[in-house]
Scaffold this active site. Structure first.
Site, PDB file in Angstrom:
ATOM      1  CD  GLU A 134      -6.696   3.124  -5.910  1.00  0.00           C
ATOM      2  OE1 GLU A 134      -5.771   3.185  -5.078  1.00  0.00           O
ATOM      3  OE2 GLU A 134      -6.676   3.752  -6.989  1.00  0.00           O
ATOM      4  CD  GLU A 170      -5.214   7.874  -4.291  1.00  0.00           C
ATOM      5  OE1 GLU A 170      -4.014   8.190  -4.365  1.00  0.00           O
ATOM      6  OE2 GLU A 170      -5.609   6.880  -3.650  1.00  0.00           O
TER       7      GLU A 170
HETATM    8  C1  BGP Z   1      -2.965   4.696  -4.473  1.00  0.00           C
HETATM    9  C2  BGP Z   1      -2.943   4.932  -5.965  1.00  0.00           C
HETATM   10  C3  BGP Z   1      -2.645   3.699  -6.743  1.00  0.00           C
HETATM   11  C4  BGP Z   1      -1.617   2.760  -6.119  1.00  0.00           C
HETATM   12  C5  BGP Z   1      -1.812   2.617  -4.606  1.00  0.00           C
HETATM   13  C6  BGP Z   1      -0.682   1.852  -3.927  1.00  0.00           C
HETATM   14  O1  BGP Z   1      -2.808   5.896  -3.805  1.00  0.00           O
HETATM   15  O2  BGP Z   1      -4.169   5.447  -6.443  1.00  0.00           O
HETATM   16  O3  BGP Z   1      -2.288   4.124  -8.043  1.00  0.00           O
HETATM   17  O4  BGP Z   1      -0.355   3.110  -6.462  1.00  0.00           O
HETATM   18  O5  BGP Z   1      -1.954   3.872  -3.998  1.00  0.00           O
HETATM   19  O6  BGP Z   1       0.444   2.647  -3.740  1.00  0.00           O
HETATM   20  P1  BGP Z   1       1.938   2.110  -3.518  1.00  0.00           P
HETATM   21  O7  BGP Z   1       2.234   1.140  -4.563  1.00  0.00           O
HETATM   22  O8  BGP Z   1       2.814   3.288  -3.575  1.00  0.00           O
HETATM   23  O9  BGP Z   1       1.981   1.421  -2.192  1.00  0.00           O
END
Ligand code: BGP
Length: 463
Positions: A366, A165
């Site tokens: 993801e 990202e």
């Molecule tokens: C994505 C990232 C991850 C993770 C996820 C959840 O954008 O690639 O690293 O952090 O988001 O995010 P959060 O924990 O802020 O809800």
């Protein structure tokens, strides 16, 4: 039964900085440093020091990942751990030993390790000294780090990704102030976007120069391909969506897959006098170093409308002069995280890649649902009954399956995340894992979704 393609990746993703903990790490990354200077910026003041303790417990953790049927896992190699001298790119032997053990352990457990190189974790020294990704020199230092990772681990790691990202670095650090150093600087944001793209292409060039592609290795990148949906059919809303798509998605997708930036975006940036600085040789670097595959992170759609202000009525250049976020009435929400749930987008992504991006091989790198205070869903033996997560995954897989049936070349699905891990400023507020983690005792317990996913992976499909 909805059957998925043979050898489908059923897995989950995490990152070095979010799972390992700072143990035995020589350098601080942006988040390590930010926590040192402003701990109150982090939920409950929990920082990255311990994370989910993977540095110490990776063997037990990987055994649990095997137990829930994962056949592939993505994590990242930390630049701040692997490299001793950030200018000359000498390696830290303890880090090499650690990552070797981790990679071997994954393979011994029948789990394919996918390694990412940059997950928001730039060494902070390189920010303070050079402005981080604002600097071309940092691009070259990153390529030196990548080279060391490829040389040491490329014999066993067959899939690499250059960034996770990268757009979040642009948004968080340079536009919307959710990551240190919380600047608001459109011109720098544009330059950083350019350099992140360049770093990816140059790392790919290095990978191929080392001949690892000829030994069955592949290299790609992970983008948060958040599809844009216009608030209405009205021309100004459509126009807003068009720019949002160019800025948020195509700025990274097109260089990765076509080897150049979208001309339409460049024209806007030229007109607005914020266009990036380039070197004459870069065009060739982009052209010759396309990705082999794409990782797509998808959490929520991006709904936009025409902005209330006229584009020329504001001073500082920000991309949001061309679009505003739009909260669609009646949308389905994950209230804990504040994100809309829209599984249909999985199908739209699949078809977009099929039709507009050469039907390149891709995987869902993801997807997931962050829920807070999950202890409230524990049953009498202490297992979290996360039926909401099972429903969430199932619905997304159903739309993904439809896209695959219609010819999209998707080869895997990874949930964020195998074991509840530390997450940037949210720390441990939102839990995403198949396996819960008590951060006080580091006790890890498989959730109901972990057991469910194991059955899905075994059947290679959904019943
Ligand atoms: C994505 C990232 C991850 C993770 C996820 C959840 O954008 O690639 O690293 O952090 O988001 O995010 P959060 O924990 O802020 O809800």
């Amino acid at each position: 039964m909805k059957q998925f393609p043979a050898d489908f990746w059923w897995g989950a993703a995490t990152s070095g900085p979010q799972s390992e903990g700072r143990f035995a790490k020589k350098h601080a990354n942006m988040f390590d440093y930010w926590y040192e200077v402003e701990p109150e910026a982090f939920y409950n003041q929990v920082g990255p020091d311990t994370a989910s303790n993977f540095y110490n417990s990776f063997r037990e953790d990987i055994t649990l990942m095997k137990e829930i049927g994962l056949n592939s896992v993505r994590t990242s190699i930390q630049w701040t751990r692997l490299i001793d001298d950030l200018e000359t790119n000498t390696v830290n032997q303890a880090a090499v030993d650690f990552y070797n053990q981790v990679i071997d352990c994954f393979i011994e457990n029948g789990i394919r390790p996918i390694m990412n190189l940059h997950h928001f974790d730039l060494p902070v020294e390189l920010y303070h000294k050079y402005g981080g990704w604002e600097s071309r020199h940092v691009v070259d230092l990153y390529v030196g780090f990548a080279e060391q990772a490829f040389k040491h681990f490329g014999d066993r790691v067959k899939e690499w990704t250059t960034h996770n990202e990268p757009m979040v670095v642009v948004d968080g650090q340079y536009l919307y102030q959710f990551h240190y150093p919380k600047l608001v600087d459109g011109k720098k944001a544009v330059q950083v976007a350019y350099h992140l793209n360049l770093a990816s292409a140059k790392a790919i060039a290095k990978y191929r120069e080392l001949g690892l592609d000829k030994e069955g290795g592949r290299i790609g990148t992970v983008l948060n391909l958040t599809p844009t949906y216009s608030a209405s059919e009205a021309p100004d809303d459509q126009e807003a969506a068009r720019f949002a798509e160019l800025w948020n998605n195509k700025m990274f997708l097109e260089p990765a897959i076509y080897g150049h930036f979208p001309a339409e975006l460049e024209n806007v940036l030229i007109r607005d006098k914020v266009i990036w600085e380039i070197a004459p040789e870069d065009a060739e670097v982009f052209k010759n170093n396309l990705v082999d595959f794409l990782g797509v992170n998808f959490y929520h759609p991006n709904r936009v409308k025409a902005p209330d202000i006229a584009p020329n009525s504001v001073g500082e250049w920000l991309p949001t002069r061309y679009y505003d976020h739009y909260d669609m009435p009646g949308r389905r929400m994950n209230i804990d995280k504040g994100w809309e749930i829209y599984p249909e987008a999985m199908y739209d992504i699949a078809i977009n890649i099929r039709d507009n991006y050469k039907n390149i091989p891709w995987f869902v790198s993801e997807n997931g649902m962050g829920v807070s205070r999950e202890e409230r869903f524990q049953d009498e033996v202490g297992q979290i009954q996360d039926d909401y997560r099972i429903d969430f995954i199932r619905e997304h897989l159903e739309y993904l399956h439809k896209g695959i049936e219609e010819g999209s070349n998707c080869f895997g699905y990874h949930l964020w995340t195998p074991i509840d891990c530390w997450s940037w400023t949210n720390a441990y507020r939102n839990r995403y894992g198949f396996i819960s983690n008590n951060i006080h005792t580091q006790m890890k317990t498989i959730k109901k979704s972990g057991e469910w996913f194991r059955a899905v992976a075994e059947q290679n499909g959904l019943t």
